[in-house]
Design a protein around this motif. Structure first.
Motif, short mmCIF file in Angstrom:
data_model
loop_
_atom_site.label_atom_id
_atom_site.label_comp_id
_atom_site.label_asym_id
_atom_site.label_seq_id
_atom_site.Cartn_x
_atom_site.Cartn_y
_atom_site.Cartn_z
N MET A 5 5.75 3.95 -1.84
CA MET A 5 5.80 2.56 -1.40
C MET A 5 7.23 2.17 -1.07
O MET A 5 7.52 1.58 -0.02
N CYS B 84 0.84 -1.20 0.00
CA CYS B 84 0.00 0.00 0.00
C CYS B 84 0.87 1.25 0.00
O CYS B 84 1.64 1.46 0.94
N PRO B 85 0.77 2.08 -1.03
CA PRO B 85 1.62 3.29 -1.06
C PRO B 85 1.32 4.24 0.09
O PRO B 85 2.17 5.03 0.48
N ILE C 181 9.58 -6.85 -3.31
CA ILE C 181 9.82 -6.15 -2.06
C ILE C 181 10.71 -6.94 -1.11
O ILE C 181 11.43 -6.34 -0.32
N ILE D 274 2.83 -2.23 -9.58
CA ILE D 274 3.65 -3.40 -9.27
C ILE D 274 3.86 -4.25 -10.53
O ILE D 274 4.96 -4.73 -10.81
N LEU E 285 9.13 0.97 2.53
CA LEU E 285 9.79 -0.33 2.62
C LEU E 285 11.27 -0.17 3.00
O LEU E 285 11.81 -0.98 3.74
N ARG F 77 7.44 -5.21 -12.27
CA ARG F 77 7.87 -6.60 -12.50
C ARG F 77 8.16 -6.84 -13.98
O ARG F 77 9.08 -7.57 -14.32
N VAL G 164 10.37 -2.00 -6.75
CA VAL G 164 9.21 -2.15 -5.88
C VAL G 164 8.39 -3.37 -6.27
O VAL G 164 7.53 -3.81 -5.52
N GLY G 165 8.66 -3.94 -7.43
CA GLY G 165 7.97 -5.17 -7.82
C GLY G 165 8.41 -6.36 -6.99
O GLY G 165 7.70 -7.36 -6.92
#
Lengths: 90, 302
Positions: free
Chosen positions: B29, A45-46, B190, B227, B33, B231, B187-188
């Motif tokens: 995102m 979730c952004p 994580i 996402i 992370l 990818r 970000v694809g």
């Protein structure tokens, strides 16, 4: 607005900003049927506005959810669907 | 039902909700992370760019960790200064310094400062969020913009098919400084990103991670497909995932090669390459870039 010494911001103040009002077309609905608590929706979730602990307990915080739809696409068991955003008085 | 592995969620929200990134933003995102992997004991130094704009408006900061913003060009210099103070006061064991910038700051405007930081050997992790253009100022071409992407300063038309120059290979340029750790992430993937940030922070000296972050606004993609697009970039070979750890190259293999068209067709910035007056030659050239990456890094299992 009161300006602090050195104009330093306090941590996490952005929570005053209810970005949920940005949603236009759709919002996620958590079906709570097949959820395995894999955490993928919460991690991707952004907004960081999906919370949950166990299976079928995950939920988005609509005060911040911008309705991007990433959670519904990433869910490996298709337990999230996007539903039309409807005004409260409808 | 298999018991789900308990995971520590205490660092999940060091980047608070309520920031004003576009819906589906890959960068917001990635930031969350990276912070989740890094933990609380970090000082974030941030350049000008989307990230600064959407996270640090006065009175609406999203940061739950110490944060400083300076300019486009001097971010690595500021991070070097923060690190030097920690070193001088003997507190380098307590806190890690992370510099964050976009590709415009890293590849173009702040490039000299990064080179200096790497050369002087400061103990800083530099994270570059690569969305392949200057998104914050209105989608201008940057050094990291790939072949034939539409930006406002490389518009396609009668005499041009978009950006005529290849993407600058920034990780390899940083690697040439002889730094101990350089990685690319997306970000694809994580878990891969998480592992690389943790590994980088366990190493002393300058480190660099370039994270590929799709931008729905600038790339003209659907916000829900962030996402998928990330990818596809990896699996087509256009954004190879690898790390060079003390000279040793580890790559993330591609299970099945995807034609670049699948990646390009999801984005409006490449739409002019398709359709009735499509540009076959240009698409083939982009495919060659992907094939060369696959060859160079050995991305396919033999």
């Amino acid at each position: 607005m009161k300006v602090t010494l050195g104009a330093v911001s306090r941590p996490g103040e952005s929570l005053v900003n209810k970005t949920g009002s940005w949603r236009t077309l759709s919002k996620p609905r958590f079906l709570h049927q097949n959820c395995t608590a894999c955490d993928m929706c919460a991690l991707h979730c952004p907004e960081g506005c999906i919370y949950g602990e166990e299976e079928n307990t995950y939920q988005n915080d609509e005060a911040y959810c911008k309705g991007c739809g990433i959670c519904a696409r990433i869910c490996p068991v298709k337990d999230i669907e996007m539903i039309p955003e409807v005004a409260e008085d409808d | 039902m298999p018991k789900v592995k308990e995971r520590d969620k205490s660092c999940d929200h060091l980047f608070a909700s309520g920031h004003t990134a576009c819906p589906g933003c890959g960068q917001s995102m990635a930031v969350r992370l990276v912070l989740r992997a890094a933990g609380r004991n970090v000082i974030v130094v941030n350049s000008t760019g989307c990230l600064e704009i959407f996270s640090s408006k006065f009175g609406e900061s999203s940061w739950e960790v110490p944060y400083i913003h300076s300019l486009f060009e001097n971010i690595a210099a500021v991070a070097s200064g923060v690190e030097s103070v920690l070193r001088a006061t003997g507190r380098l064991d307590e806190v890690r310094v992370i510099a964050m910038s976009g590709d415009g700051s890293a590849a173009d405007i702040g490039f000299g400062a990064i080179s200096g930081m790497m050369e002087r050997g400061h103990d800083v992790l530099y994270v570059c969020y690569d969305n392949e253009a200057y998104m914050n100022t209105g989608i201008q071409r940057s050094g990291c913009t790939p072949y034939y992407a539409r930006t406002t300063t490389s518009p396609p038309g009668k005499v041009s098919q978009g950006n005529p120059r290849p993407k600058k290979d920034l990780p390899q340029i940083i690697l040439a400084h002889g730094v101990p750790y350089v990685a690319t992430a997306s970000v694809g993937y994580i878990n891969d990103l998480d592992k690389k940030v943790k590994r980088a922070l366990s190493i002393r000296g300058p480190k660099y991670i370039q994270v590929h972050v799709p931008c729905p606004l600038g790339w003209g993609s659907d916000s829900s497909r962030t996402i998928d697009i990330a990818r596809l970039a990896v699996n087509s070979g256009l954004f190879p995932l690898y790390e060079v750890d003390s000279g040793e190259l580890n790559v993330r293999k591609i299970p099945k090669k995807v034609p670049v068209e699948e990646y390009l067709q999801l984005q409006v910035r490449f739409r002019h390459l398709f359709g009735s007056d499509g540009a076959r030659e240009e698409v083939e050239q982009i495919q060659r870039v992907a094939d060369e990456n696959i060859e160079k890094y050995g991305l396919m299992s033999k």
